[in-house]
Design an enzyme around this catalytic site. Sequence first.
Site, PDB file in Angstrom:
ATOM      1  N   LYS A  20      37.398  43.056  50.202  1.00 50.55           N
ATOM      2  CA  LYS A  20      37.972  43.033  51.550  1.00 50.55           C
ATOM      3  C   LYS A  20      38.360  44.466  51.905  1.00 50.55           C
ATOM      4  CE  LYS A  20      39.934  38.398  51.009  1.00 50.55           C
ATOM      5  NZ  LYS A  20      39.168  37.680  52.039  1.00 50.55           N
ATOM      6  N   LYS A  73      44.093  24.875  47.116  1.00 47.40           N
ATOM      7  CA  LYS A  73      43.488  26.136  46.676  1.00 47.40           C
ATOM      8  C   LYS A  73      44.593  27.064  46.183  1.00 47.40           C
ATOM      9  CE  LYS A  73      41.179  30.254  48.511  1.00 47.40           C
ATOM     10  NZ  LYS A  73      40.610  30.899  49.714  1.00 47.40           N
ATOM     11  N   GLU A  89      35.221  32.606  47.364  1.00 44.43           N
ATOM     12  CA  GLU A  89      35.604  32.178  46.023  1.00 44.43           C
ATOM     13  C   GLU A  89      36.411  30.888  46.003  1.00 44.43           C
ATOM     14  OE1 GLU A  89      39.224  33.030  47.581  1.00 44.43           O
ATOM     15  OE2 GLU A  89      37.432  34.244  47.825  1.00 44.43           O
ATOM     16  N   ASP A 129      46.651  33.451  50.185  1.00 45.28           N
ATOM     17  CA  ASP A 129      45.430  32.692  49.923  1.00 45.28           C
ATOM     18  C   ASP A 129      45.676  31.516  48.977  1.00 45.28           C
ATOM     19  OD1 ASP A 129      42.837  32.418  50.775  1.00 45.28           O
ATOM     20  OD2 ASP A 129      41.979  33.471  49.072  1.00 45.28           O
ATOM     21  N   ASP A 188      43.607  37.429  46.459  1.00 49.72           N
ATOM     22  CA  ASP A 188      42.165  37.470  46.676  1.00 49.72           C
ATOM     23  C   ASP A 188      41.762  38.853  47.171  1.00 49.72           C
ATOM     24  OD1 ASP A 188      39.497  37.025  47.174  1.00 49.72           O
ATOM     25  OD2 ASP A 188      39.855  35.967  49.068  1.00 49.72           O
ATOM     26  N   ARG A 222      36.108  28.049  47.475  1.00 50.14           N
ATOM     27  CA  ARG A 222      35.297  26.830  47.329  1.00 50.14           C
ATOM     28  C   ARG A 222      34.793  26.664  45.892  1.00 50.14           C
ATOM     29  NH1 ARG A 222      31.327  28.927  51.888  1.00 50.14           N
ATOM     30  NH2 ARG A 222      33.341  29.804  52.475  1.00 50.14           N
TER      31      ARG A 222
END
Length: 614
Positions: free
Chosen positions: A397, A385, A472, A410, A390, A474
């Site tokens: 967030k 990933k 996001e 991330d 993010d 996935r």
Amino acid sequence: MATMPSIRRASSRTTRGSAVALALTATALSVTVFLGGRTRGPAVSLSIKSPATSTISNGARCQSRGFRARAPGVSVNLWSGFGPSLGRRGLSMTVAPKAQVVELVSRVVPAVVPEDDVAIKAFSSTPSEWKGDMIIIPVYATPKPEGAEEGPNAELTGPAKELDGVLGGIISEMIGDASFKGSKGEKVSTFVPGGSAKRVALVGAGEKDKENSDTVEALGASIAGVALDAKVASVLVVSTGSQPDSQALSSGVLGKLYADDRFRTGDNVSKPVKLKSMEIEGATSDALDAAVKHARGVTSGVRLAKDLVGAPPNYLTPSSMAGVAEKISKDLGLSLTILEQEECEKLGMGSYLGVAQGAIEPPKFIHLTYKPKGEVKSKIALIGKGLTFDSGGYNLKAGAGSMIELMKFDMGGSAAVLGAAQAIGKLKPDNVQVDFIVAACENMLSDRAMRPGDILTASNGKTIEVLNTDAEGRLTLADALIYAEKLNPDKIVDLATLTGACIISLGNEYAGMWSDNDDLAAELLESSKDGGEKLWRMPLVESYKEELKSKIADLKNVGGRAGGSITAALFLKEFVTKTPWAHIDMAGPVWDAKAGGSTGYGVRTLVEFVAKQQ
């Protein structure tokens, strides 16, 4: 040195049908232009000129995304926002010179690292004949008698005891004066007047019967720590008659030399490492050389992963991550393909691009391949990933515990995969081909970003209802998994900092692993144990798939609150049809604030896993 143009942003108000002219004055530019909006743009065209060339390219009308013009070294996307129904109009432009990407890569990945300058070699003579700065003796602890509050003082055996006799018992005196037990982390040192070695130090090795690769690596780190604290250039490690594993010991020594000074200045920068030579008494040259070579390869990959995860998001962007992949390719001979946005669009990667569309930074789909010189008996695909930042998107967030300031990590999965690529490129295992895949992008909040309720279409045609823009990772992995399976690998493993739910389940030390194949799961568990990383197999509960059913699309991108890491894994499983697959959620162990931040988790497991495929 030529002045490097900086990233420039410009904006202007426009109206329907108006002409837009852009004047670019810098050279060697990579340009992305967005003209806000999501509907069909007006029928105009774009020409780009630079001082060094005539017209580079003319962009034509694009039915869904506006306008596009491309040429070598120049990428231009116009995203049109004309039309009263949108409620917004305007132009924003980002100019990212190639030279700036190169500069970012050089800051993210240091060209010179201390461990490269430290020689580790065998010493075959008696310790008393060695001449240098410091002799370090790992001493094992005597087991504590039952009922006793503490164990007895450590005892010297083997070459260490012989050295003590030559030095007139000075080492025994150290043990007695300090009540040295040999416990892990214990250390004591003294000067040796008139000796061939200037100093002698003892380092606690713990109980011998509890020794494993983890404890030996920790011992190596302790030995290096003593040498660094003493600011010595040369060290001899003398055994007490039992040789610890050379590979684990070397890994600990080399790993201890890591310091992240990339963004420090002046007195905040760590002092230069003076250590240049470490000799190990009793080791055989051929065996030690092979162990050190392996340790250097793995440590190099772990260092790269730490550097990537620890880099701030204004330095590690999708573009500079692609630059890191280019460096690996150039340095180690791995083949490289980088798919730009337009190429990803042609492949139908709507799930991945849906995440990327909110950011000014363009997405970069990275594919490195290691091929052995001889016969290929096994093909492995490793996917990481690659969210370089993010924000959460519209599901921003926010609030205590959101960790938004840490969302540079991330991309921990991609760091593990690129770190493994570097390690494997150096170790060059036989008979196994490895494809390393990263769908790099940012998940940002903007007027172009995907919204809760949007429906995305992945490259296999499956439609996904986005209920949470902060789920996001996935979405990017979905298209990466589809791409990987088209390469016809024997096994696929993806790594991701995917869910906070996994941290709740397993804490910060363990990663979770889900797989639809027991043999693959067993291999990964064994690999993590051999690599000294903690991994725990988690259940793929098929009945939980009900949580992912959408009333208007094929899938939702999130299930309910309960079992969130399981439903995330089940979502990914929807994009692998026949290949044995495993998913590793490393949200917990990717970061350790107490230990200084990035851990480099995943590299060791992947290197061990690939080695088992030979």
